[in-house]
Design a protein around this motif. Structure first.
Motif, PDB file in Angstrom:
ATOM      1  N   GLN A  26       0.671  -1.438  -0.014  1.00 44.20           N
ATOM      2  CA  GLN A  26      -0.016  -0.277   0.096  1.00 44.20           C
ATOM      3  C   GLN A  26       0.737   1.399   0.101  1.00 44.20           C
ATOM      4  O   GLN A  26       0.207   2.206  -0.090  1.00 44.20           O
ATOM      5  CB  GLN A  26      -0.848   0.039   1.310  1.00 44.20           C
ATOM      6  N   GLY A  27       2.036   1.008   0.123  1.00 46.82           N
ATOM      7  CA  GLY A  27       2.927   2.267   0.064  1.00 46.82           C
ATOM      8  C   GLY A  27       3.222   2.712   1.425  1.00 46.82           C
ATOM      9  O   GLY A  27       3.485   4.140   1.526  1.00 46.82           O
ATOM     10  N   ARG A  28       2.779   2.198   2.499  1.00 50.17           N
ATOM     11  CA  ARG A  28       2.871   2.820   4.089  1.00 50.17           C
ATOM     12  C   ARG A  28       3.890   2.054   4.764  1.00 50.17           C
ATOM     13  O   ARG A  28       3.556   2.118   5.871  1.00 50.17           O
ATOM     14  CB  ARG A  28       1.680   3.113   4.295  1.00 50.17           C
ATOM     15  N   ALA A  29       4.910   1.235   4.262  1.00 52.76           N
ATOM     16  CA  ALA A  29       5.707   0.557   5.233  1.00 52.76           C
ATOM     17  C   ALA A  29       7.041   0.132   4.584  1.00 52.76           C
ATOM     18  O   ALA A  29       6.960   0.054   3.346  1.00 52.76           O
ATOM     19  CB  ALA A  29       4.864  -0.789   5.771  1.00 52.76           C
ATOM     20  N   ALA A  30       8.176   0.462   5.223  1.00 59.80           N
ATOM     21  CA  ALA A  30       9.437   0.089   4.825  1.00 59.80           C
ATOM     22  C   ALA A  30      10.150  -0.715   5.576  1.00 59.80           C
ATOM     23  O   ALA A  30      10.301  -0.783   6.960  1.00 59.80           O
ATOM     24  CB  ALA A  30      10.138   1.307   4.614  1.00 59.80           C
ATOM     25  N   VAL A  31      11.120  -1.698   5.094  1.00 58.11           N
ATOM     26  CA  VAL A  31      12.093  -2.614   5.740  1.00 58.11           C
ATOM     27  C   VAL A  31      13.510  -1.788   5.605  1.00 58.11           C
ATOM     28  O   VAL A  31      13.718  -1.354   4.516  1.00 58.11           O
ATOM     29  CB  VAL A  31      12.136  -4.008   5.336  1.00 58.11           C
ATOM     30  N   VAL A  32      14.354  -1.817   6.780  1.00 57.00           N
ATOM     31  CA  VAL A  32      15.425  -0.968   6.623  1.00 57.00           C
ATOM     32  C   VAL A  32      16.409  -2.161   7.072  1.00 57.00           C
ATOM     33  O   VAL A  32      16.385  -2.980   8.204  1.00 57.00           O
ATOM     34  CB  VAL A  32      15.740  -0.053   7.615  1.00 57.00           C
ATOM     35  N   ASN A  33      17.136  -2.788   6.209  1.00 59.25           N
ATOM     36  CA  ASN A  33      18.110  -4.221   6.481  1.00 59.25           C
ATOM     37  C   ASN A  33      19.436  -3.652   7.168  1.00 59.25           C
ATOM     38  O   ASN A  33      19.941  -2.723   7.005  1.00 59.25           O
ATOM     39  CB  ASN A  33      18.424  -4.806   5.165  1.00 59.25           C
ATOM     40  N   GLY A  34      19.914  -4.661   8.139  1.00 62.02           N
ATOM     41  CA  GLY A  34      21.281  -4.733   8.716  1.00 62.02           C
ATOM     42  C   GLY A  34      21.302  -3.548   9.383  1.00 62.02           C
ATOM     43  O   GLY A  34      22.533  -3.038   9.476  1.00 62.02           O
ATOM     44  N   VAL A  35      20.490  -3.179  10.398  1.00 59.69           N
ATOM     45  CA  VAL A  35      20.705  -1.781  11.348  1.00 59.69           C
ATOM     46  C   VAL A  35      21.428  -2.363  12.506  1.00 59.69           C
ATOM     47  O   VAL A  35      21.200  -3.431  13.011  1.00 59.69           O
ATOM     48  CB  VAL A  35      19.278  -1.333  11.622  1.00 59.69           C
ATOM     49  N   GLY A  36      22.527  -1.601  12.631  1.00 59.72           N
ATOM     50  CA  GLY A  36      23.249  -1.753  13.906  1.00 59.72           C
ATOM     51  C   GLY A  36      24.246  -0.797  14.332  1.00 59.72           C
ATOM     52  O   GLY A  36      24.082   0.547  13.841  1.00 59.72           O
ATOM     53  N   TYR A  37      25.443  -0.833  14.847  1.00 55.61           N
ATOM     54  CA  TYR A  37      26.351   0.187  15.125  1.00 55.61           C
ATOM     55  C   TYR A  37      27.751  -0.585  15.201  1.00 55.61           C
ATOM     56  O   TYR A  37      27.827  -1.738  15.542  1.00 55.61           O
ATOM     57  CB  TYR A  37      25.896   0.814  16.468  1.00 55.61           C
ATOM     58  N   PRO A  38      28.621   0.080  15.072  1.00 56.78           N
ATOM     59  CA  PRO A  38      30.212  -0.419  15.368  1.00 56.78           C
ATOM     60  C   PRO A  38      30.486  -0.828  16.589  1.00 56.78           C
ATOM     61  O   PRO A  38      29.758  -0.522  17.696  1.00 56.78           O
ATOM     62  CB  PRO A  38      30.880   0.903  15.015  1.00 56.78           C
ATOM     63  N   ASN A  39      31.191  -2.024  16.688  1.00 59.25           N
ATOM     64  CA  ASN A  39      31.729  -2.344  18.210  1.00 59.25           C
ATOM     65  C   ASN A  39      30.478  -2.829  18.881  1.00 59.25           C
ATOM     66  O   ASN A  39      30.449  -2.461  20.072  1.00 59.25           O
ATOM     67  CB  ASN A  39      32.697  -1.492  18.800  1.00 59.25           C
ATOM     68  N   PRO A  40      29.737  -3.709  18.289  1.00 57.50           N
ATOM     69  CA  PRO A  40      28.431  -4.167  19.019  1.00 57.50           C
ATOM     70  C   PRO A  40      28.632  -4.750  20.251  1.00 57.50           C
ATOM     71  O   PRO A  40      29.552  -5.444  20.689  1.00 57.50           O
ATOM     72  CB  PRO A  40      27.726  -5.177  17.962  1.00 57.50           C
ATOM     73  N   ASN A  41      27.410  -4.574  21.183  1.00 60.25           N
ATOM     74  CA  ASN A  41      27.398  -4.969  22.540  1.00 60.25           C
ATOM     75  C   ASN A  41      26.266  -6.053  22.628  1.00 60.25           C
ATOM     76  O   ASN A  41      25.272  -5.643  22.161  1.00 60.25           O
ATOM     77  CB  ASN A  41      27.204  -4.139  23.565  1.00 60.25           C
ATOM     78  N   ARG A  42      26.535  -7.551  22.871  1.00 59.19           N
ATOM     79  CA  ARG A  42      25.551  -8.285  23.028  1.00 59.19           C
ATOM     80  C   ARG A  42      24.591  -8.287  24.387  1.00 59.19           C
ATOM     81  O   ARG A  42      23.833  -9.194  24.544  1.00 59.19           O
ATOM     82  CB  ARG A  42      26.036  -9.821  22.977  1.00 59.19           C
ATOM     83  N   SER A  43      24.955  -7.426  25.203  1.00 57.82           N
ATOM     84  CA  SER A  43      24.267  -7.029  26.502  1.00 57.82           C
ATOM     85  C   SER A  43      22.845  -6.481  26.069  1.00 57.82           C
ATOM     86  O   SER A  43      23.020  -5.377  25.451  1.00 57.82           O
ATOM     87  CB  SER A  43      25.048  -6.533  27.449  1.00 57.82           C
ATOM     88  N   HIS A  44      21.757  -7.097  26.603  1.00 50.55           N
ATOM     89  CA  HIS A  44      20.451  -6.423  26.237  1.00 50.55           C
ATOM     90  C   HIS A  44      20.442  -4.955  26.877  1.00 50.55           C
ATOM     91  O   HIS A  44      20.019  -3.877  26.229  1.00 50.55           O
ATOM     92  CB  HIS A  44      19.253  -7.037  26.907  1.00 50.55           C
ATOM     93  N   PHE A  45      21.111  -4.840  28.118  1.00 44.25           N
ATOM     94  CA  PHE A  45      21.271  -3.511  28.884  1.00 44.25           C
ATOM     95  C   PHE A  45      22.151  -2.754  28.062  1.00 44.25           C
ATOM     96  O   PHE A  45      21.631  -1.255  27.823  1.00 44.25           O
ATOM     97  CB  PHE A  45      21.622  -3.994  30.121  1.00 44.25           C
TER      98      PHE A  45
END
Length: 442
Positions: A128-147
């Motif tokens: 319908q032209g009202r939703a987008a997927v943005v792939n591969g979102v993250g950041y450098p030096n990732p942290n796997r802690s939820h907090f």
């Protein structure tokens, strides 16, 4: 859920000294339910808000009527089974029990890529032209802690020392509603951000603009009113004036009085806004119920520019299949119902929604039929103003960093795009740096 995320809130005294002081004062005096936190405005009182025009006027050159809704998918959504790379043999080899086949995935306009079969509603919204997927979102030096990872997403800062207990939404509202020479915030800042939940997310905390936070509208009121007419009448009489007689404006007692007046006004507006019925039949799930409330507040034209809601449970270390698909079904159905209601109330054009999770999951499934903490994952953006479809490159499944996907889109580019091109707020000022836009608008 391991290593639970416990967002900072106005209950955290070290980080929010002033807000904590307000909460302490009000808590001791029994002024308001413990389920609610208060907006951080001290310059203007509820009495200024009797001019109902202030929150609906669109100042020239500034899109005041545009609204951003943030949906937090807590726990680390498995992006690989959400936006499915069914055309990659590596995906199938690493997930023999969890993989989603080409026959089951809902194909997107990208070869070998599709949505989880439970996300049919979102797929329809893309069409319908009202939703987008943005792939591969993250950041450098990732942290796997939820907090830690959630704090990074909330603050838009990758270094803890730079966070200072403030979030990207709060900083944006500080930018949109600067204090005057006397340190007073404008009245419009009073309800600039509304967060649904028991805690105020760090993302919504600004230096002087604080969120209104409540878990249920029924609890967002002066709790002691039920103790009898004498006390209730005395309270009402005390708050019929914007100032206290013979009390200097700088006196702490005047501060308490103004804050109580503000809370009283916010409480009344929120409860009145959500009292009516929606025109859309929302699904009976936690996210949909929150979005139903948000849609009512939008229809009531509350002076709120950002709403913040949360859906938890995405930490799928074991028996992922049933849980994850159920959560994605809730997410998809809730978003579709939310925009159907906005259509029905003629507010859809005002609202863009960002949905994110603090990280994705690792490529290889584990021995418990689940997936472990990873890094990059997809985000979703909804709204009629959005360039619909798929944005950003899908992370490589063969070029991994210690078993993790490598992000292709910096999450702060999402924020910058939303602030600059939708909210009309200087993203560089709010985020403290410039980030490349994702291309969601224009």
């Amino acid at each position: 859920m391991c290593n639970h995320y416990h967002p900072l809130s106005t209950d955290t005294p070290a980080a929010f000294g002033l807000a904590h002081t307000r909460r302490q004062f009000l808590g001791r005096l029994g002024l308001i339910s413990a389920a609610a936190t208060l907006p951080g405005f001290v310059s203007q009182s509820a009495f200024a808000a009797t001019d109902t025009d202030w929150y609906t006027k669109d100042r020239p050159g500034k899109p005041d009527e545009r609204i951003l809704v943030v949906v937090q998918l807590s726990g680390g959504n498995d992006g690989l089974n959400c936006v499915v790379p069914f055309g990659e043999a590596t995906y199938h080899r690493n997930r023999p029990q969890l993989r989603i086949t080409e026959d089951d995935a809902i194909a997107l306009d990208v070869d070998g890529l599709g949505l989880n079969p439970q996300m049919r509603g979102i797929h329809e919204m893309i069409g319908q032209g009202r939703a987008a997927v943005v792939n591969g979102v993250g950041y450098p030096n990732p942290n796997r802690s939820h907090f830690k990872s959630m704090d990074i997403w909330h603050s838009a800062k990758t270094e803890e020392r730079a966070m200072r207990g403030r979030g990207w939404v709060g900083n944006a509202m500080d930018t949109a509603y600067p204090v005057d020479a006397d340190g007073n915030a404008p009245t419009a800042a009073a309800m600039a951000t509304v967060a649904l939940g028991s805690d105020a997310p760090m993302a919504t905390q600004g230096a002087h603009v604080k969120p209104v936070t409540f878990q249920s509208p029924e609890a967002f009121r002066w709790a002691a009113r039920d103790l009898g007419a004498p006390l209730s009448d005395a309270y009402d009489e005390l708050h019929t004036s914007p100032t206290l007689p013979d009390v200097d404006a700088a006196d702490p007692l005047a501060f308490i009085h103004r804050t109580a007046c503000d809370a009283q006004a916010a409480s009344g507006r929120v409860r009145a806004a959500v009292a009516g019925d929606a025109q859309t039949q929302f699904p009976r799930n936690a996210l949909a119920l929150q979005l139903a409330m948000v849609s009512k507040m939008i229809a009531a034209q509350l002076p709120t520019r950002v709403y913040y809601v949360t859906l938890g449970g995405f930490d799928t270390h074991s028996a992922q299949n049933g849980r994850h698909t159920a959560l994605l079904s809730q997410f998809s159905q809730a978003m579709q119902a939310f925009y159907s209601e906005l259509d029905a109330t003629d507010h859809a054009g005002r609202v863009v929604t960002l949905a994110f999770s603090e990280f994705g999951r690792r490529l290889r499934q584990n021995a418990s039929g689940g997936t472990d903490h990873g890094v990059a994952g997809p985000s979703f953006v909804f709204g009629d103003a959005v360039n619909a479809g798929v944005h950003g490159a899908y992370p490589s499944l063969t070029n991994l960093d210690n078993g993790d996907l490598i992000h292709t889109t910096d999450f702060r580019g999402l924020y910058a795009d939303l602030l600059d091109n939708w909210m009309g707020i200087d993203a560089a000022a709010a985020l403290g740096a410039r980030f490349e836009h994702v291309g969601l608008f224009g």
